[in-house]
Motif scaffolding. Structure first.
Motif, PDB file in Angstrom:
ATOM      1  N   GLY A  11      -0.484  59.699 -33.620  1.00  0.00           N
ATOM      2  CA  GLY A  11       0.408  60.633 -34.297  1.00  0.00           C
ATOM      3  C   GLY A  11       1.497  61.104 -33.362  1.00  0.00           C
ATOM      4  O   GLY A  11       1.209  61.690 -32.321  1.00  0.00           O
ATOM      5  N   ASP A  30       0.827  57.637 -37.600  1.00  0.00           N
ATOM      6  CA  ASP A  30       1.115  58.751 -38.492  1.00  0.00           C
ATOM      7  C   ASP A  30       2.483  59.320 -38.110  1.00  0.00           C
ATOM      8  O   ASP A  30       2.669  59.834 -37.009  1.00  0.00           O
ATOM      9  N   CYS A  51       1.860  55.691 -41.920  1.00  0.00           N
ATOM     10  CA  CYS A  51       1.735  56.633 -43.024  1.00  0.00           C
ATOM     11  C   CYS A  51       2.673  57.810 -42.822  1.00  0.00           C
ATOM     12  O   CYS A  51       3.164  58.052 -41.719  1.00  0.00           O
ATOM     13  N   ARG A  55      -2.221  60.035 -44.792  1.00  0.00           N
ATOM     14  CA  ARG A  55      -3.158  59.571 -43.771  1.00  0.00           C
ATOM     15  C   ARG A  55      -4.485  59.183 -44.419  1.00  0.00           C
ATOM     16  O   ARG A  55      -5.064  58.152 -44.090  1.00  0.00           O
TER      17      ARG A  55
END
Length: 119
Positions: free
Chosen positions: A18, A52, A84, A109
């Motif tokens: 992320g 992410d 995502c 996610r």
């Protein structure tokens, strides 16, 4: 010096990367740094990578280079790579560059992890 921020975590067979609050994306060494981190023992059994992008507010060709590096890492492990939570600007970049057809992109996610981990 790498001036970016990211976090990694494991969800079943998937490593989630992320990126957080990036106002500028500097790639000098980031690909190598991420690859080294993902090579740690705690990630050894994971074959999938999910990026992410929910908090990503800037991206450029260097970001795409990092995605390509992570994607190759998945291919070496015979795993799957996905993204995502793309922000509108990043969705437009993916459409213009046709990267949307290269990797699966999920709205959330949770949806991505269900697909990647098969549960």
């Amino acid at each position: 010096m790498i001036q970016t921020s990211y976090e990694t975590e494991v969800e079943a067979d998937t490593i989630v990367v992320g990126f957080r609050e990036i106002s500028r994306f500097y790639c000098d060494g980031l690909g190598q740094e991420l690859q080294a981190e993902l090579g740690r023992e705690e990630f050894a059994q994971c074959k999938n990578i999910l990026v992410d992008c929910e908090q990503l507010n800037y991206a450029n060709s260097q970001f795409v280079e990092v995605l390509l590096r992570l994607s190759r890492l998945c291919e070496e492990k015979e795993g799957r790579f996905a993204l995502c939570c793309l922000q509108d600007f990043l969705q437009q970049v993916f459409q213009v560059t046709r990267l949307e057809s290269r990797w699966p992109v999920y709205a959330s996610r949770d949806a991505a992890l269900i697909e990647l981990n098969g549960s």
